[in-house]
Scaffold this active site. Structure first.
Site, mmCIF file in Angstrom:
data_model
loop_
_atom_site.group_PDB
_atom_site.id
_atom_site.type_symbol
_atom_site.label_atom_id
_atom_site.label_comp_id
_atom_site.label_asym_id
_atom_site.label_seq_id
_atom_site.Cartn_x
_atom_site.Cartn_y
_atom_site.Cartn_z
ATOM 1 N N CYS A 145 0.923 -1.167 -0.165
ATOM 2 C CA CYS A 145 0.091 0.040 -0.059
ATOM 3 C C CYS A 145 1.041 1.290 0.128
ATOM 4 O O CYS A 145 0.585 2.212 -0.645
ATOM 5 C CB CYS A 145 -0.890 -0.142 1.111
ATOM 6 S SG CYS A 145 -0.086 0.138 2.809
ATOM 7 N N ASN A 180 -8.183 4.811 -2.083
ATOM 8 C CA ASN A 180 -7.775 3.343 -1.661
ATOM 9 C C ASN A 180 -6.882 2.730 -2.592
ATOM 10 O O ASN A 180 -7.158 3.231 -3.897
ATOM 11 C CB ASN A 180 -8.688 2.582 -0.967
ATOM 12 C CG ASN A 180 -8.121 1.731 0.159
ATOM 13 O OD1 ASN A 180 -6.984 1.675 0.261
ATOM 14 N ND2 ASN A 180 -8.902 0.908 0.531
#
Length: 341
Positions: free
Chosen positions: A149, A305
């Site tokens: 991420c 996201n």
């Protein structure tokens, strides 16, 4: 032979009927859960190795659905869904779909001393900002089952500042960071500040097309990596635990933040403005690409996201801002940073 009154026999019969009904209801509930799990498996293409694994996943799915439904029944400001992560335990999910990791000791180490937006007046800021509408945000991407991420957060904020500086939106390569940034650990986790520093030292990043994402750790392809498409000059930290400062930065450019992405409220988010009791165990890097005010007056952040477009609001989440906890909802105000051009 024992004698029983007619009243006792009637009561006994009623009791037997009630027990049968309860048993039937339990069976129906189990059947309903099994059917729902089967439908969910078909939707997400989930296949298990054997019957034992399927039975274990069914129990995890059932527990997650119970949590989701209890939250949805308790509020009308946001809602959760049994998404693609609904058959995973919390530990399993954190291990494969997050990836923000601080160095040993829990600190980012060297701090950037500058904050170029410190003297900006809050009163001068617009009520709402959305960098998607300004052409500074690429389509939502999907990190898959790779704990990188940090690379997606880094790239998203860099794509934003490059577009604001040059007028051109370029989709940049997360895989170059995963493979070539040795200060981070690829799918094993990393830190956005480290990645910004690597990009500075590396002279930039190449495009997503030139060095496409694979979702796995790989050996650095120097031929692909040598073709830089965009660069940054440096990076700065937003003052920690200060949503006002974060707003100043987001009003000027997309900003990388860390938060507790493993919290089940965040994991199963589907829509609305998320609020409530969320953890602050920072484990996930995302990018704040705007802020606004809902119709009911609740202030929120707009966050990109990296779990694909089926998650949340087409891959985005709105999270309550200016809350009483200085760390921000899910800890989003604890470690913000951004690249400079």
């Amino acid at each position: 032979m024992a004698r029983y009154s007619m009243g006792f026999l009637v009561a006994l019969a009623l009791c037997a009927c009630m027990l049968s009904a309860l048993a039937a209801r339990d069976l129906t509930d189990d059947s309903s859960t099994i059917a729902r799990h089967e439908q969910w498996m078909a939707k997400y293409g989930r296949v298990y190795s054997d019957a034992a694994e399927k039975a274990r996943r069914l129990e995890v799915f059932k527990a997650n659905v119970e949590f989701i439904e209890s939250v949805n029944a308790a509020n009308d400001k946001f809602w959760l869904e049994a998404n693609q992560f609904a058959d995973m335990t919390n530990d399993e999910f954190r291990a494969t779909h997050t990836g923000y990791k601080l160095p040993v000791g829990g600190s980012k180490g060297q701090k950037m001393t500058g904050f170029r937006y410190a003297n900006v007046s809050l009163d001068a800021l617009p009520t709402s900002v959305d960098w998607r509408t300004k052409g500074a945000v690429t389509p939502v991407k999907d990190q898959g089952q790779c704990g990188c991420c940090w690379a997606f957060s880094t790239v998203a904020s860099m794509e934003g500042i490059v577009q604001l500086s040059t007028g051109t939106l370029i989709s940049l390569s997360e895989q170059e960071l995963v493979d070539c940034d040795t200060s981070d650990n690829g799918c094993g986790g990393g830190l956005m500040d480290n990645a910004f520093e690597f990009i500075v030292q590396n002279g930039g990043l190449t495009t997503e097309t030139n060095y496409p994402y694979t979702g796995t750790d790989g050996t650095c392809n120097s031929n692909r990596a040598s073709s830089s498409a965009a660069s940054i000059k440096g990076h700065e930290d937003v003052p920690a635990n200060d949503e006002a400062s974060l707003q100043k930065a987001v009003a000027a450019q997309p900003v990388s933040v860390a938060l507790d992405g493993g919290d089940d409220l965040f994991r199963f988010y589907k829509g609305g403005v998320l609020s409530g009791d969320c953890g602050t165990d920072l484990d996930h890097g995302v990018t704040v690409v705007g802020y606004g005010v809902a119709d009911d007056g609740k202030k929120f952040w707009v966050i990109k996201n990296s779990w694909g477009t089926s998650w949340g609001e087409d891959g985005y989440i709105r999270m309550e801002r200016d809350i009483a906890d200085k760390q921000g909802l899910c800890g989003l105000a604890m470690q913000p940073s951004y690249p400079t051009a």
